[in-house]
Structure formats: structure tokens, C-alpha cells
Design a protein around this motif. Sequence first.
Motif, PDB file in Angstrom:
ATOM      1  N   THR A  14     -34.265 -42.824  -6.854  1.00 31.03           N
ATOM      2  CA  THR A  14     -35.100 -41.615  -6.751  1.00 31.03           C
ATOM      3  C   THR A  14     -34.234 -40.373  -7.014  1.00 31.03           C
ATOM      4  O   THR A  14     -33.002 -40.459  -7.024  1.00 31.03           O
ATOM      5  CB  THR A  14     -35.700 -41.473  -5.329  1.00 31.03           C
ATOM      6  N   SER A  41     -41.750 -32.136  -3.935  1.00 33.38           N
ATOM      7  CA  SER A  41     -42.486 -33.128  -3.134  1.00 33.38           C
ATOM      8  C   SER A  41     -42.483 -34.514  -3.787  1.00 33.38           C
ATOM      9  O   SER A  41     -42.865 -35.500  -3.159  1.00 33.38           O
ATOM     10  CB  SER A  41     -43.928 -32.661  -2.905  1.00 33.38           C
ATOM     11  N   ASP A  42     -42.041 -34.565  -5.049  1.00 28.57           N
ATOM     12  CA  ASP A  42     -41.990 -35.853  -5.754  1.00 28.57           C
ATOM     13  C   ASP A  42     -40.568 -36.394  -5.891  1.00 28.57           C
ATOM     14  O   ASP A  42     -40.321 -37.302  -6.683  1.00 28.57           O
ATOM     15  CB  ASP A  42     -42.594 -35.710  -7.163  1.00 28.57           C
ATOM     16  N   GLN A  45     -40.078 -40.117  -5.725  1.00 29.53           N
ATOM     17  CA  GLN A  45     -40.768 -41.034  -6.641  1.00 29.53           C
ATOM     18  C   GLN A  45     -39.741 -41.935  -7.341  1.00 29.53           C
ATOM     19  O   GLN A  45     -38.599 -41.545  -7.560  1.00 29.53           O
ATOM     20  CB  GLN A  45     -41.605 -40.271  -7.679  1.00 29.53           C
TER      21      GLN A  45
END
Lengths: 62, 268
Positions: A14, A41-42, A45
Amino acid sequence: MTINGKKTTINYQTINDIITSLQIIAANTVFTINSEIVDPSDYDQSLSEDDIIEIINFTSGG
Amino acid sequence: MVINLNYEQVEIAANSTVAQVITKFNLTNIDLININGVNCQSTAILAPNDNLLALNKAAILDSDLIAKATMARNDTSLINYFLKLNIVICGCGGIGSNIARMATQLGIGNITLIDFDLVDPTNLNRQMYTINHIGQPKIYVLQQYLQQINPRLNVKTIDTTITADNIDRLISGYDFVFEGFDTPHMKALIVQSAMRTKAQLICANGMAGIKPASKITTRQISQNIYMCGDFYSNVQPHEGLMAPQVNLVASHMVNKLLELCKERNNNE
């Protein structure tokens, strides 16, 4: 994956992994994956091996 | 044939020289001659539809003429495009104040200035302020200065601190957003905001110290975001943050605006 134009053999999972491993100050930095800016916020991922990642580290002065 | 003399249509004989036009219209003490944005001699021969400025530098009193003549050296194809353009400058320090000056000189019609800060003595080495301005809010000093360049400029001021909570709202609704912050976290914040809001952002990154001017470049980092600077220099003790590098970056930023506007204007 490619980070800042260089192929890396390290398999980061990530963006958060990259931040931790490279000791990046996240608040001063913008990441792009395949030329798309990543929203903070990602950052958790999953990354893929083919991803082209750019780390844009902002500096002071203005 | 018809030409524009000091922004008014006039009829003159074909192949007239500027000197003949000056005589015909009883213009006196002319010491500024400009045809289509290029300064010329009075021997220059005019062509149909030429824009001729023939003025006495010391006697330009008409404010309408001043406003028009101020833009005489700019790209004429962009004058109307720029009049409608609406930009916001976030941070009115070294980058922001110089961008504001250049944007006004281009004839951009609508400029919003956002800053919370007062002028202090350490600003004077690179920002558009003087000793008389120390202690005054930057946005109001800059507003007055810009209106002295172009009294017709619509310049708005927002006296506030930009934060994560208000940035999306503050940069929305403009044709272009210019970043002029001095801290890296604010630069990253506005890039992320532009990503969310799709604002057309031109930002600065890296302008400290002394290095060849060629190290300053412009690059596109996403569809709607451009970044100008050397991309690595940080403000360091004793190394300085000085007018030449700061101005180079600000010039790159406004130059990118020019390129984008020219391209869009040609496509419309």
C-alpha cells in the motif's frame, strides 16, 4: 512496480507501506498512481506490480 | 482605408505613414508610436485595420485611453479572453504577490486574493511590498497596488487562513487557482483539494537557494494540475529565499497560464 521512474523489487502493498518504509512525511507529500493523484483516505488501497507510482515531496518557500 | 487611431476608427489615405496621420489629425508632441503592439517610427507605413497608438507620454490624461493603452503590448487575441477570466491566488507572499502583478499586467479581469498575513520586513526582499506597507494586511496593500496598474480590475480580497476544512470551498468556481503558500503541507493540501474539486491548479515547488535558472521547470502532474520549480530545494539556514528564484517560479506559473489560455482561446 515503478517508483519515481525506477523499477523496485520491493513489493510494497500500500501507499502506507511506502510512507513507513521510506520515512516520508505524509502531510508534505502527494502520491500519484499511474498519473492519478491518490486521496489520503485511499493510502491503504492495494497496489499492483504494474503500478507506476510517483512521490511528490513538497518543499518550503513561497 | 480604415485604421484604429488611439482606439477610434478613422479613415486615412492608402499607404499613409504615421507622420501623415499625425499631421492629418493635428496630434501634437507625439513621442509614443505603436502599431499592433510594436513600437515604431513615424516613417512606418500603415495597413488597413492597423491599430495605431500615437500619444504624448506626458499628456495621457484620459483614463479610458490609459486602460486600453496599458494592454497595447500584450497579445491582442487574448484581450477579451483575459477580461472574462477569473482567477484566485492563495497566499500573497513571494509567489502570490508576483503572480498577482503579472496577472494584472496581462489584463486578467477578475482576481481574488486570499491571505491572512501582515507585511513584515522579511517579506521585502522578494514580495511586492515596501517599507510603508509593514504591518498592513497583504491583501489590501496588494489590491491597491493592482488597481494602480489597472483601475478596471475586479479584485476581491478574502482575509482568512486556508485550512483543510475550507480549502475546497475557497478554490472552487475559478478558471485558475494559483498556489502561493510557503509551507510544504499547505502545498500538498491544495493539490489534494484540486484533485477532489477538479480545480485547474498551478502550484510552486522548490525555489530556495542559488542555482542555474534552467533548474526551474514546469511539469504537469495530473490532468488539471501543473507544478513549477526545481522540485527539490528547501529553505535552509543561510541559503536564502530570494527574489530571482522566486520570480522565476512565479513567471513559470503565469507563463503556463498564458499557454493554456492561448490554447483554449484558439479552440473556442
